[in-house]
Design a protein around this motif. Structure first.
Motif, PDB file in Angstrom:
ATOM      1  N   UNK A 158     -37.091 -32.695 -29.763  1.00  0.00           N
ATOM      2  CA  UNK A 158     -37.064 -31.465 -30.552  1.00  0.00           C
ATOM      3  C   UNK A 158     -36.686 -30.324 -29.617  1.00  0.00           C
ATOM      4  N   UNK A 159     -35.778 -29.472 -30.086  1.00  0.00           N
ATOM      5  CA  UNK A 159     -35.255 -28.390 -29.244  1.00  0.00           C
ATOM      6  C   UNK A 159     -35.324 -27.072 -30.013  1.00  0.00           C
ATOM      7  N   UNK A 160     -35.800 -26.025 -29.331  1.00  0.00           N
ATOM      8  CA  UNK A 160     -35.658 -24.667 -29.853  1.00  0.00           C
ATOM      9  C   UNK A 160     -34.750 -23.878 -28.924  1.00  0.00           C
ATOM     10  N   UNK A 161     -33.828 -23.113 -29.519  1.00  0.00           N
ATOM     11  CA  UNK A 161     -32.952 -22.239 -28.745  1.00  0.00           C
ATOM     12  C   UNK A 161     -33.046 -20.828 -29.299  1.00  0.00           C
ATOM     13  N   UNK A 162     -33.272 -19.865 -28.411  1.00  0.00           N
ATOM     14  CA  UNK A 162     -33.220 -18.457 -28.809  1.00  0.00           C
ATOM     15  C   UNK A 162     -31.837 -17.907 -28.496  1.00  0.00           C
ATOM     16  N   UNK A 163     -31.265 -17.204 -29.470  1.00  0.00           N
ATOM     17  CA  UNK A 163     -29.927 -16.616 -29.305  1.00  0.00           C
ATOM     18  C   UNK A 163     -30.040 -15.113 -29.529  1.00  0.00           C
ATOM     19  N   UNK A 164     -29.341 -14.327 -28.727  1.00  0.00           N
ATOM     20  CA  UNK A 164     -29.429 -12.866 -28.843  1.00  0.00           C
ATOM     21  C   UNK A 164     -28.690 -12.406 -30.100  1.00  0.00           C
ATOM     22  N   UNK A 165     -29.411 -11.659 -30.958  1.00  0.00           N
ATOM     23  CA  UNK A 165     -28.846 -11.142 -32.206  1.00  0.00           C
ATOM     24  C   UNK A 165     -28.286  -9.733 -32.011  1.00  0.00           C
ATOM     25  N   UNK A 186     -36.363 -24.484 -25.254  1.00  0.00           N
ATOM     26  CA  UNK A 186     -37.598 -25.278 -25.228  1.00  0.00           C
ATOM     27  C   UNK A 186     -37.238 -26.682 -25.695  1.00  0.00           C
ATOM     28  N   UNK A 187     -37.625 -27.698 -24.939  1.00  0.00           N
ATOM     29  CA  UNK A 187     -37.145 -29.064 -25.173  1.00  0.00           C
ATOM     30  C   UNK A 187     -38.301 -30.034 -24.931  1.00  0.00           C
ATOM     31  N   UNK A 188     -38.776 -30.681 -26.001  1.00  0.00           N
ATOM     32  CA  UNK A 188     -39.849 -31.669 -25.884  1.00  0.00           C
ATOM     33  C   UNK A 188     -39.361 -33.022 -26.385  1.00  0.00           C
ATOM     34  N   UNK A 189     -39.800 -34.077 -25.725  1.00  0.00           N
ATOM     35  CA  UNK A 189     -39.459 -35.443 -26.124  1.00  0.00           C
ATOM     36  C   UNK A 189     -40.744 -36.238 -26.283  1.00  0.00           C
ATOM     37  N   UNK A 190     -40.730 -37.181 -27.245  1.00  0.00           N
ATOM     38  CA  UNK A 190     -41.929 -37.968 -27.509  1.00  0.00           C
ATOM     39  C   UNK A 190     -41.525 -39.301 -28.140  1.00  0.00           C
ATOM     40  N   UNK A 191     -42.497 -40.180 -28.226  1.00  0.00           N
ATOM     41  CA  UNK A 191     -42.242 -41.461 -28.881  1.00  0.00           C
ATOM     42  C   UNK A 191     -41.877 -41.225 -30.344  1.00  0.00           C
ATOM     43  N   UNK A 192     -42.686 -40.409 -31.025  1.00  0.00           N
ATOM     44  CA  UNK A 192     -42.456 -40.128 -32.451  1.00  0.00           C
ATOM     45  C   UNK A 192     -42.255 -38.631 -32.673  1.00  0.00           C
ATOM     46  N   UNK A 193     -41.605 -38.288 -33.797  1.00  0.00           N
ATOM     47  CA  UNK A 193     -41.149 -36.921 -33.983  1.00  0.00           C
ATOM     48  C   UNK A 193     -42.256 -35.889 -34.146  1.00  0.00           C
TER      49      UNK A 193
END
Lengths: 74, 151, 151, 74
Positions: B40-47, B107-114
């Motif tokens: 799962x990834x979150x990206x912040x972009x400048x508005x 922000x980037x997290x990885x796991x066995x399940x979502x």
């Protein structure tokens, strides 16, 4: 002691660090308002050794002090 | 990446915008981890927000980096304790002038399940915004600036 | 991308694994959208699960593509109705043999603020798994296979 | 009518489409169990014109019929 300033507070003070004499957090608060124009009406926090502290505490003089305006990360 | 490695102290700050290629390189590095089923990834972009009739063309980020990295270490430990099936967590934030349309937060997290990756990214994203002393000067195309505040 | 464009009928299926460079290209395309403040991404990666003493080395995906794409169109419309500040939604799923460690599923939502992108990705990811007729044959390194089932 | 088979059901039947004569969904269900070995004990759904249908319905003969084992996308 040296006090680190950030963001809009550094801008107001025209410096990113100032020297302030204070033996406690409450004393520091009073001195800061005298030194930084407009600080009294601003929202800010004070960090002592990289943690935000609210209650008064004495200083030994070796603390790392920072004045932090509202956070804006992300 | 070992558990120890995942918990070690890191500097989350990078000078300038986060390049999309940095994100794909980061994803590609996880291909050797065959216990990962979900990223799962979150990206912040400048508005380019309009504020009082003026238009934001960039945000200049500064930070109290030592405190921010200490807070990040704490948030990371909270996240690994709460989501034990999370295998990896990576956080990066820009410093300097980031133009509208550019990426400033990753922000980037990885796991066995979502479910674990999803919850961890939500938590870490929110806590970083709340707890890390990062400051943003919104610079207007028309000149002048205001200071950004996370509400 | 116009609203109309965002809603048009698409084929979500790609042959083979989803390359990390495809993901970064997809992210980079949004740099011109200055109303976007947040991107949320889910990636599914094939796990080398142990099942009854054998180890999954790949999943072969097949699909009833026409029905899957119709279901996807419905899910997309539900998501745009529920999260009106979502500006873009992209979904891709692999067909064919995808090896452990490779990416097989990519959900990507962008919005003005993070909450809408986050909730939309969670919803779309879950609904795709529930409602799209996609079938997975888990192929063992030791020979043989089992059929994967989303619970 | 032609019936599309997928995944483990196509594997069991040894084909990804079979011809079945049926004038209703219930009749189709009966025929399918006769034609595909082991289907009676399997979990599956039937889609008519790309929608899963549970209740009996008559067929005109132009429907697109598919037999779907459990989904595994993602």
């Amino acid at each position: 002691m040296q006090v680190l300033l950030f963001g809009m507070i550094a801008e107001k003070a025209g410096a990113d660090r100032i020297q302030v004499d204070a033996s406690s957090l409450d004393q520091l608060r009073t001195r800061l308002v005298e030194r930084v124009e407009g600080l009294a009406t601003m929202s800010y926090a004070i960090a002592v050794d990289r943690r935000v502290v609210q209650q008064d505490m004495p200083f030994t003089g070796t603390e790392e002090i920072a004045v932090l305006p509202p956070f804006a990360g992300g | 990446m070992s558990e120890v490695n995942a918990h070690r102290k890191r500097d989350i700050f990078v000078e300038g915008a986060i390049a999309p290629s940095f994100i794909s390189d980061s994803i590609a590095k996880h291909a050797t981890r065959h216990d990962i089923g979900a990223h799962e990834i979150f990206l912040g972009q400048v508005r380019a927000d309009m504020i009082g009739g003026r238009s934001v063309e960039a945000i200049e980020y500064t930070a109290y980096a030592d405190m921010a990295n200490e807070q990040m270490t704490a948030i990371r430990e909270e996240a690994f304790a709460r989501w034990p099936q999370m295998t990896c967590l990576h956080v990066h934030h820009s410093l300097g002038v980031i133009k509208a349309g550019e990426l400033c937060f990753f922000v980037f997290a990885s796991a066995t399940h979502r479910q674990q990756a999803r919850e961890a990214v939500a938590y870490v994203t929110d806590e970083v915004k709340k707890r890390l002393p990062i400051f943003g000067k919104e610079i207007f195309a028309e000149g002048g600036h205001v200071w950004k505040t996370n509400s």
